[in-house]
Structure formats: structure tokens, C-alpha cells
Write a protein that holds these residues in place. Structure first.
Motif, short mmCIF file in Angstrom:
data_model
loop_
_atom_site.label_atom_id
_atom_site.label_comp_id
_atom_site.label_asym_id
_atom_site.label_seq_id
_atom_site.Cartn_x
_atom_site.Cartn_y
_atom_site.Cartn_z
N SER A 54 -13.38 -19.86 -54.04
CA SER A 54 -13.77 -18.94 -52.96
C SER A 54 -13.33 -19.44 -51.59
O SER A 54 -13.77 -20.50 -51.13
CB SER A 54 -15.28 -18.73 -52.98
OG SER A 54 -15.68 -18.11 -51.80
N ALA A 55 -12.48 -18.65 -50.94
CA ALA A 55 -12.00 -19.02 -49.61
C ALA A 55 -13.13 -18.90 -48.58
O ALA A 55 -13.31 -19.78 -47.74
CB ALA A 55 -10.83 -18.13 -49.22
N ALA A 56 -13.90 -17.82 -48.68
CA ALA A 56 -14.97 -17.59 -47.69
C ALA A 56 -15.97 -18.74 -47.73
O ALA A 56 -16.38 -19.26 -46.68
CB ALA A 56 -15.66 -16.27 -47.99
N GLU A 57 -16.33 -19.16 -48.92
CA GLU A 57 -17.29 -20.26 -49.05
C GLU A 57 -16.72 -21.56 -48.47
O GLU A 57 -17.38 -22.26 -47.69
CB GLU A 57 -17.63 -20.46 -50.53
CG GLU A 57 -18.58 -21.61 -50.77
CD GLU A 57 -18.72 -21.97 -52.25
OE1 GLU A 57 -17.77 -21.76 -53.01
OE2 GLU A 57 -19.80 -22.45 -52.63
N SER A 58 -15.48 -21.83 -48.85
CA SER A 58 -14.85 -23.08 -48.42
C SER A 58 -14.74 -23.15 -46.89
O SER A 58 -15.09 -24.16 -46.27
CB SER A 58 -13.47 -23.17 -49.05
OG SER A 58 -12.78 -24.27 -48.55
N TYR A 59 -14.28 -22.04 -46.29
CA TYR A 59 -14.13 -22.04 -44.83
C TYR A 59 -15.49 -22.10 -44.14
O TYR A 59 -15.66 -22.79 -43.14
CB TYR A 59 -13.36 -20.80 -44.37
CG TYR A 59 -11.89 -20.82 -44.72
CD1 TYR A 59 -11.13 -21.96 -44.53
CD2 TYR A 59 -11.25 -19.70 -45.23
CE1 TYR A 59 -9.78 -21.99 -44.85
CE2 TYR A 59 -9.91 -19.72 -45.56
CZ TYR A 59 -9.17 -20.87 -45.38
OH TYR A 59 -7.84 -20.89 -45.69
N ALA A 60 -16.47 -21.37 -44.68
CA ALA A 60 -17.80 -21.36 -44.06
C ALA A 60 -18.41 -22.75 -44.08
O ALA A 60 -18.94 -23.23 -43.06
CB ALA A 60 -18.70 -20.36 -44.79
N ILE B 220 -18.30 -37.84 -56.35
CA ILE B 220 -19.16 -38.84 -55.68
C ILE B 220 -18.83 -38.90 -54.18
O ILE B 220 -19.73 -39.00 -53.36
CB ILE B 220 -19.01 -40.21 -56.37
CG1 ILE B 220 -19.55 -40.10 -57.81
CG2 ILE B 220 -19.78 -41.29 -55.63
CD1 ILE B 220 -19.29 -41.29 -58.68
N VAL B 221 -17.56 -38.79 -53.85
CA VAL B 221 -17.18 -38.74 -52.42
C VAL B 221 -17.86 -37.53 -51.78
O VAL B 221 -18.40 -37.60 -50.67
CB VAL B 221 -15.64 -38.65 -52.25
CG1 VAL B 221 -15.27 -38.37 -50.80
CG2 VAL B 221 -14.98 -39.94 -52.71
N SER B 222 -17.85 -36.41 -52.50
CA SER B 222 -18.45 -35.17 -52.01
C SER B 222 -19.95 -35.35 -51.77
O SER B 222 -20.46 -35.05 -50.69
CB SER B 222 -18.18 -34.06 -53.03
OG SER B 222 -18.77 -32.88 -52.64
N ILE C 66 -14.22 -29.86 -47.79
CA ILE C 66 -13.74 -30.48 -46.55
C ILE C 66 -12.27 -30.14 -46.30
O ILE C 66 -11.76 -30.30 -45.20
CB ILE C 66 -13.94 -32.02 -46.60
CG1 ILE C 66 -15.42 -32.36 -46.76
CG2 ILE C 66 -13.42 -32.71 -45.35
CD1 ILE C 66 -15.71 -33.84 -46.84
N GLU C 67 -11.61 -29.64 -47.33
CA GLU C 67 -10.17 -29.36 -47.25
C GLU C 67 -9.75 -28.60 -45.98
O GLU C 67 -8.78 -29.00 -45.33
CB GLU C 67 -9.73 -28.54 -48.46
CG GLU C 67 -9.23 -29.37 -49.60
CD GLU C 67 -8.85 -28.50 -50.79
OE1 GLU C 67 -8.72 -27.28 -50.64
OE2 GLU C 67 -8.70 -29.07 -51.88
N PRO C 68 -10.44 -27.50 -45.62
CA PRO C 68 -9.97 -26.77 -44.43
C PRO C 68 -9.94 -27.63 -43.16
O PRO C 68 -9.03 -27.47 -42.33
CB PRO C 68 -10.98 -25.62 -44.29
CG PRO C 68 -11.48 -25.40 -45.68
CD PRO C 68 -11.54 -26.77 -46.29
#
Lengths: 193, 299
Positions: free
Chosen positions: A68-74, A133-135, B32-34
Motif C-alpha cells: 500500500s502506497a498510501a499507508e507507506s507514505y502516511a 528487527i530493525v523495523s 521508512i523507504e519514502p
């Protein structure tokens, strides 16, 4: 020359989850990572999504939880603004200037857990789970920092409160999804069928 | 052959940046990619020669546009490029595929189902390997792709080492042998994919007029189509958003052999340029041409 037949051979050895020609599958909860977007997606999926008459001739949708682009950007904007605000609050310069300085600084600070944690964990754990784990580690660091800021008296405490409000909403969404897990599975299977 | 200097690995086409990209794909959490993309796209705006070339090219594609506006458009192009090469590496390293939309599906199907081979003519847009993967997934034919080698030897070796499993790459600089190989591939009923928007290195070219200005396009695809008597299918891979691409297949270019070979080529090139202009006009932020495209801009 690149012989693509070989690419196919390599790619087909892994399971690729795709759904073909079903635009409603964009709203599959399993195409989202966090509980809150998953819940929103589930609501959209249940509401139904009629096939778009002006849509593409053919459609292949990948089933991946980071799709999901919206989720990632948000999430990226939320994290970036949060870090930039915390940095601006601690810089010993006037606020407008601090905000300007904090923007590139925030970008560098966000890289630190990845640059330090990523390779270290990869050496220790191998290739499998280190990004996860980084996340989790990065989000934990941000949560700890937010806890510190939210308890303080600077203007950035509001940003910290907002951070925890989002976390709380996500936790509630997670609980709702857990209660609706059978319906979510049924809806996803129906869409994929 | 002289050994490249140690610092060349840090030049803009050096291997260091490929290694860094791979590192990022293997270590950056997707949410975090963006932020990482935005930061590094900004960093690469310091690549002055590419920035100036893109800005000048945009000046031709969008006549009358302001330089400052084209500077921000240039950032958007760098941003798209960063995502595209990242998606490509992600596919190679993790087999993650994006969403795909198709327009011109009937032409795409026609290309795959026709009796003989075909030539797929594309441009420097979207992701090369991702597109190849998609063709392979949907096609029962072998697709042979022709590409220019990486300029930096270390970068070339790095890319070859990390090619998809079983991927065979030949950077054939002997143009006559390559032409014969490709002709055989087409005669066996397979598809040859070539990038036909710009001339790189010492290859044959045909004159063309793109956006009203004289330039050159590779002659190879047109000569091959005429020799093999197969149509050319213009296909473009356009990035629509994060992990989302559109594959555009246009009406095929049929080269009809007549007494005047130059006229045959001219008509085919005109049709190709028409398709190319149409796509570039709509997707200027996807056209990854980091050198002045028109000779008069390079002068």
C-alpha cells in the motif's frame, strides 16, 4: 543479451501471490502492514468496489503486506514530522531556524538505526528477520523518545501525544481485527476466488 | 587494460552506489523507504551534469517552461528513477513484484500469440528487469533483451554477479554477430526487446525529429524488422506510484519492404517517434535520459 526465460525460471521457484483482474483486491487487508490501514482497507473491501469502467485492460495485483502506497507514505510522513519536531525542540536556536535545520537532520537521524542496526543484526541473525528487527527497533526507539518528549514541557510534547494517540488507534484497530479475523479471512478468500 | 582508480567506485556511475542501494533494500524497513528515497533523490540532485541535461531536455518537452519549475521536475524524475531502480533490486534480492496494469492489452496479446517472432521496442522508462520478468510470466516465448553495458567495469561486474538466477547476459559489442544472433532468435519465433529512444555508443542510427528537433534513433530495430519481416511493437513501462507500474503497448509498426529502403525506414521511424512523443509528453518524469537528448543541446 538477457535471456528472460531464465528470469522466469528463477522467479517461479518462489511463490508469488497475485490476483488478476480484480480491482477490489487493492483493498485486501493483507496488502497492508499496520492494523489501522488494514481495518480501513477491510471496511473498503466490505463496502464493495465496483469494477472501474475506465480501468486498465488487464490488472495484476501483488499480495504483499508492504504494497500500500498510501499507508507507506502516511507512516513515513508521520515518522519524519515527529522526528523533525523533536529535533527542532532541542536545538538551541530560534524555532523557525530550528525547524529548517531539523528537516535535513531528521533525515540523517532516521538513517542511523538502519546503518548501525541493519548490518549488525544481519551478521548475528542472517538474512531472515533482521529487517523486521530493525523495523521494531526503530519504532521502539521512536516510542521511547516520544515518551520522554511527551512528559516534558516543550511544544513538542503535543507531537509526542499525537504519536501515542496514533499508536493507541492502531492498537484498538488491531483488537478489532482480531475479533473480526474470521470475517476478514472470509472476505479476503472471496475476493481472491 | 588499465585498472580503474579507487575513487572511481564513488563516481556517479561507480559501483559504490549500486552496493549502497542493495544495502538499503536489504536493511531499510518498508515504512521508512519514502524518507530514504526522498533524501537520496535530493542528494543525487548534486549530480550536476545529469541535472542540467534533464532540465534542458524538459525545456524541449515542455516549451516555455521556467528553469526553476524544471528544476523541481528534475527532482521528481530523480525520485522516480530512485524508486524504479530500487524496485528492480528488490525484485532481484527478494523477488518482490509490484502491481501491474496493462493498456493496449490486445496488442500485447497479439504480440505473444502471433505465429512468428516480433520486436519489442521500448524506451528508457520504468524498470527494465521488472518488465522482463513480467513478459516472462505472461509469455510462452523466449524474450531476448539487448542492452548497452554499464560504463564502469566494476559496476558491470557487480550487476552481472547479482543478475536473477540463471540470467544470461551478453554485452555483445560485435554488432554484425549480434544482428545475426537476433535474426535467428526472431526466426525461431521469439521476441527481441530493444531500447529505441536513444543512440548509445558506436551503433547505427537513423535521423528522426522528436518534439520538433532533429535527433537520432537506433537503426538496429528497424533493420532487424525489415530483414526478419516482423512487426515492431512499441511497449513502455511506466511507473504509476509506489510498487505500481503500467505496461503500455501501442499499435504495431509494420515495415513494408518497397523499392525505397530509406522511405520504409522513414515511415517506421515517424510512427515510433509519434508513440515515443506521446508517452514522453504524458510521462516526462519517467524518461530517464541523463544526457542532453538532442545534439543541439549537447553542443
Amino acid at each position: 543479451m538477457v535471456y528472460v526465460r531464465a528470469v522466469l525460471a528463477g522467479a517461479c521457484r518462489v511463490t508469488m501471490n497475485v490476483i488478476v483482474n480484480r480491482s477490489a483486491a487493492r483493498w485486501l487487508p493483507s496488502r497492508h502492514r499496520f492494523a489501522l490501514p488494514q481495518l480501513v482497507a477491510f471496511a473498503r473491501l466490505r463496502r464493495g468496489n465496483p469494477q472501474d469502467a475506465d480501468g486498465p485492460d488487464h490488472l495484476i495485483l501483488s499480495i504483499d503486506r508492504d504494497q500500500s502506497a498510501a499507508e507507506s507514505y502516511a507512516v513515513a510522513v508521520w515518522v519524519f514530522v515527529t522526528v523533525a519536531a523533536y529535533l527542532a525542540a532541542i536545538l538551541p536556536i530560534p524555532l523557525p531556524l530550528a525547524i529548517i535545520v531539523a528537516i535535513p537532520l531528521a533525515s540523517i537521524v532516521i538513517h542511523i538505526p538502519i546503518v548501525v542496526g541493519g548490518p549488525t543484526l544481519r551478521i548475528i541473525l542472517g538474512d531472515n528477520d533482521h529487517v523486521k528487527i530493525v523495523s521494531v527497533g526503530t519504532m521502539s526507539l521512536l516510542t521511547g523518545w516520544s515518551f520522554y518528549v511527551a512528559r516534558g514541557h516543550s511544544w513538542a510534547r503535543f507531537v509526542g501525544w499525537f504519536f501515542f494517540a496514533v499508536l493507541a488507534c492502531n492498537a484498538i484497530a488491531s483488537l478489532i481485527l482480531w475479533l473480526l479475523r474470521a470475517e476478514v479471512d472470509e472476505e479476503e478468500n472471496q475476493c481472491a476466488r | 587494460m588499465t585498472q580503474p582508480s579507487w575513487w572511481q567506485r564513488f563516481s556517479v556511475r561507480g559501483v559504490f552506489w549500486r552496493q549502497l542501494l542493495r544495502f538499503a533494500i536489504l536493511n531499510v524497513p518498508p515504512w521508512i523507504e519514502p524518507i530514504v528515497m526522498a533524501s537520496w533523490s535530493l542528494f543525487f540532485l548534486m549530480w550536476g551534469s545529469a541535472r542540467r541535461a534533464v532540465t534542458r531536455n524538459l525545456g524541449v518537452i515542455k516549451p516555455g517552461s521556467f528553469a526553476i519549475v524544471n528544476f523541481f521536475r528534475c527532482y521528481r524524475l530523480f525520485w522516480n528513477y530512485a524508486w524504479t531502480i530500487a524496485d528492480n533490486v528488490r525484485f532481484k534480492e527478494a523477488r518482490t513484484i509490484p502491481d501491474w496494469e496493462f493498456t493496449g492489452w490486445k496488442y500485447f496479446q497479439e504480440m505473444q500469440e502471433r505465429d512468428g517472432g516480433a520486436i519489442l521496442l521500448t524506451a528508457h522508462m520504468g524498470s527494465y528487469d521488472l518488465g522482463a520478468h513480467l513478459f516472462a510470466e505472461t509469455s510462452s516465448r523466449r524474450i531476448v533483451m539487448v542492452r548497452a553495458p554499464e560504463a564502469d567495469p566494476e559496476t558491470r561486474a557487480f550487476e552481472q554477479d547479482r543478475a536473477a538466477e540463471g540470467l544470461r547476459i551478453e554485452f555483445n559489442t560485435r554488432s554484425t554477430d549480434l544482428a545475426i544472433d537476433l535474426l535467428d532468435v526472431i526466426r525461431e519465433g521469439n521476441i527481441v526487446a530493444i531500447q529505441g529512444d536513444r543512440v548509445t555508443g558506436e551503433i547505427g542510427f537513423l535521423p528522426a525529429t522528436v518534439f520538433g528537433r532533429p535527433t537520432r534513433v537506433p537503426a538496429g530495430p528497424f533493420a532487424l524488422a525489415l530483414a526478419a519481416r516482423v512487426p515492431i511493437y512499441p511497449v513502455f513501462v511506466v511507473r504509476l506510484g509506489r510498487r505500481r507500474y503500467r505496461l503500455v503497448t501501442a499499435r504495431p509498426i509494420e515495415l513494408v519492404r518497397s523499392r525505397d529502403r530509406d522511405d520504409d525506414f522513414r515511415r517506421a521511424v515517424e510512427q515510433w517517434v509519434e508513440e515515443l512523443e506521446h508517452v514522453i509528453r504524458d510521462c516526462w518524469s519517467q524518461w530517464f535520459t541523463f544526457e542532453p537528448y538532442w545534439p543541439e543541446l549537447a553542443a
